[in-house]
Design a protein around this motif. Structure first.
Motif, short mmCIF file in Angstrom:
data_model
loop_
_atom_site.label_atom_id
_atom_site.label_comp_id
_atom_site.label_asym_id
_atom_site.label_seq_id
_atom_site.Cartn_x
_atom_site.Cartn_y
_atom_site.Cartn_z
N ASN A 1 -11.91 11.81 -0.71
CA ASN A 1 -10.52 11.35 -0.76
C ASN A 1 -9.50 12.49 -0.85
OD1 ASN A 1 -11.50 8.71 -0.80
ND2 ASN A 1 -11.65 8.71 -3.01
N ASN A 2 -9.90 13.72 -0.64
CA ASN A 2 -8.97 14.84 -0.83
C ASN A 2 -7.83 14.87 0.19
OD1 ASN A 2 -10.37 15.68 1.41
ND2 ASN A 2 -10.75 17.74 0.66
N ARG A 3 -7.92 14.13 1.26
CA ARG A 3 -6.86 14.11 2.25
C ARG A 3 -5.83 13.01 1.97
NH1 ARG A 3 -11.01 11.46 3.86
NH2 ARG A 3 -10.89 9.57 5.09
N ILE A 4 -6.07 12.20 0.94
CA ILE A 4 -5.16 11.12 0.57
C ILE A 4 -4.21 11.64 -0.50
CG2 ILE A 4 -5.00 8.80 -0.38
CD1 ILE A 4 -7.85 8.32 0.63
N SER A 5 -2.93 11.38 -0.33
CA SER A 5 -1.94 11.87 -1.29
C SER A 5 -2.12 11.17 -2.63
CB SER A 5 -0.52 11.63 -0.76
OG SER A 5 -0.24 10.26 -0.72
N SER A 6 -1.64 11.81 -3.69
CA SER A 6 -1.80 11.26 -5.04
C SER A 6 -1.01 9.97 -5.21
CB SER A 6 -1.40 12.29 -6.09
OG SER A 6 -0.06 12.67 -5.91
N THR A 7 0.14 9.85 -4.55
CA THR A 7 0.92 8.60 -4.67
C THR A 7 0.18 7.43 -4.02
OG1 THR A 7 2.17 9.19 -2.68
CG2 THR A 7 3.17 9.74 -4.79
N THR A 8 -0.46 7.68 -2.88
CA THR A 8 -1.24 6.63 -2.22
C THR A 8 -2.43 6.23 -3.10
OG1 THR A 8 -0.61 7.50 -0.05
CG2 THR A 8 -2.47 5.99 -0.11
N LYS A 9 -3.07 7.22 -3.73
CA LYS A 9 -4.19 6.93 -4.62
C LYS A 9 -3.73 6.05 -5.79
CE LYS A 9 -6.84 11.15 -3.80
NZ LYS A 9 -7.33 12.40 -4.40
N LYS A 10 -2.57 6.39 -6.36
CA LYS A 10 -2.05 5.60 -7.48
C LYS A 10 -1.74 4.17 -7.05
CE LYS A 10 -0.08 9.55 -9.88
NZ LYS A 10 1.14 10.29 -10.19
N ASP A 11 -1.19 4.01 -5.86
CA ASP A 11 -0.89 2.67 -5.35
C ASP A 11 -2.17 1.85 -5.18
OD1 ASP A 11 1.82 3.25 -5.25
OD2 ASP A 11 1.83 3.67 -3.09
N ILE A 12 -3.19 2.46 -4.61
CA ILE A 12 -4.46 1.77 -4.39
C ILE A 12 -5.07 1.34 -5.73
CG2 ILE A 12 -6.86 2.06 -3.61
CD1 ILE A 12 -5.75 3.93 -1.41
N ILE A 13 -5.09 2.27 -6.69
CA ILE A 13 -5.66 1.96 -8.00
C ILE A 13 -4.88 0.84 -8.69
CG2 ILE A 13 -6.05 2.88 -10.33
CD1 ILE A 13 -8.14 3.84 -8.38
N SER A 14 -3.55 0.88 -8.61
CA SER A 14 -2.76 -0.16 -9.27
C SER A 14 -3.01 -1.54 -8.65
CB SER A 14 -1.27 0.18 -9.24
OG SER A 14 -0.77 0.14 -7.92
N LYS A 15 -3.14 -1.60 -7.32
CA LYS A 15 -3.41 -2.88 -6.66
C LYS A 15 -4.82 -3.38 -6.99
CE LYS A 15 -0.12 -2.13 -2.94
NZ LYS A 15 0.08 -1.79 -1.53
N LEU A 16 -5.78 -2.45 -7.08
CA LEU A 16 -7.14 -2.85 -7.45
C LEU A 16 -7.19 -3.32 -8.90
CD1 LEU A 16 -9.20 -0.08 -5.65
CD2 LEU A 16 -9.23 -2.51 -5.12
N GLU A 17 -6.42 -2.66 -9.77
CA GLU A 17 -6.40 -3.07 -11.18
C GLU A 17 -5.79 -4.46 -11.35
OE1 GLU A 17 -4.57 0.23 -13.21
OE2 GLU A 17 -6.52 1.25 -13.43
N GLU A 18 -4.86 -4.83 -10.47
CA GLU A 18 -4.32 -6.20 -10.49
C GLU A 18 -5.44 -7.20 -10.21
OE1 GLU A 18 -1.12 -6.51 -7.67
OE2 GLU A 18 0.07 -4.96 -8.68
N GLN A 19 -6.31 -6.86 -9.27
CA GLN A 19 -7.44 -7.73 -8.96
C GLN A 19 -8.43 -7.80 -10.12
OE1 GLN A 19 -7.74 -9.73 -6.23
NE2 GLN A 19 -5.65 -9.02 -5.95
N VAL A 20 -8.60 -6.68 -10.81
CA VAL A 20 -9.48 -6.65 -11.98
C VAL A 20 -8.93 -7.58 -13.06
CG1 VAL A 20 -10.30 -5.18 -13.88
CG2 VAL A 20 -10.43 -4.35 -11.53
N GLU A 21 -7.63 -7.49 -13.31
CA GLU A 21 -7.00 -8.35 -14.33
C GLU A 21 -7.15 -9.84 -13.97
OE1 GLU A 21 -5.66 -7.52 -17.30
OE2 GLU A 21 -6.31 -5.47 -16.88
N ALA A 22 -7.05 -10.17 -12.69
CA ALA A 22 -7.17 -11.56 -12.26
C ALA A 22 -8.60 -12.09 -12.45
CB ALA A 22 -6.77 -11.69 -10.79
N ASN A 23 -9.60 -11.21 -12.41
CA ASN A 23 -11.00 -11.63 -12.50
C ASN A 23 -11.66 -11.25 -13.82
OD1 ASN A 23 -11.29 -12.76 -9.80
ND2 ASN A 23 -11.07 -10.66 -9.08
#
Length: 178
Positions: free
Chosen positions: A69-91
């Motif tokens: 994942n080194n070619r992905i910017s840190s802001t994009t990584k944070k966005d992905i993690i936050s959206k995945l954590e929303e799914q974690v909270e829902a389940n």
């Protein structure tokens, strides 16, 4: 059921579902990696998931820190993690790994919509070094003529060419008899 029994059942299910899938990798019984997208896809990413001891009552830890994942910017990584954590909270409270992985696969385009590739410092440095050409040694016309006059038609020096110079030098300097 206890957390450990839930984990064992989910681990069995994950192993059977992703048995032949090259995108899924079990690092340990509580740690997994899943590649979302094809290996050559510039919008692919590698998701690391680890279960705490109290999983599924508490959510798993998610990470995008893999070298892949080194070619992905840190802001994009944070966005992905936050959206995945929303799914974690829902389940929360139920086995969610399969649901989470499939949700990430289905929503890869939405997760990577703001993706701007990061230029790697090492790769750009290697490109600039390879662009520099090695400077070849240039011979003058006189040097070229001298080389041609010493060689035969095959470009080889005649046999004993260096001995002639040694004999001339010794004849000029004199021998031990003088």
């Amino acid at each position: 059921m206890t957390a450990n029994e839930d984990q064992e059942m989910e681990l069995e299910a994950l192993r059977s579902i992703y048995e032949e899938d090259e995108c899924f990798k079990e690092l340990s019984p509580t740690s997994f990696q899943l590649r979302i997208g094809d290996h050559e896809d510039p919008k692919a990413f590698l998701l690391d998931v680890s279960w705490p001891e109290t999983y599924p009552e508490t959510g798993p830890s998610l990470s995008l820190q893999a070298f892949f994942n080194n070619r992905i910017s840190s802001t994009t990584k944070k966005d992905i993690i936050s959206k995945l954590e929303e799914q974690v909270e829902a389940n929360l409270g139920e086995a969610m790994m399969y649901t989470l992985f499939e949700w990430a696969k289905e929503n890869q385009a939405a997760l990577m919509e703001n993706h701007q590739p990061v230029k790697d410092a090492v790769a750009s440095n290697a490109v600039s070094v390879s662009k520099k050409k090695e400077k070849k040694e240039q011979l003058t016309k006189a040097q070229k003529k001298k080389i041609i006059s010493r060689t035969d038609n095959k470009g080889e020096l005649p046999r004993g060419w260096n001995w002639v110079d040694v004999v001339k030098h010794l004849s000029k300097t004199g021998g031990a008899e003088d």
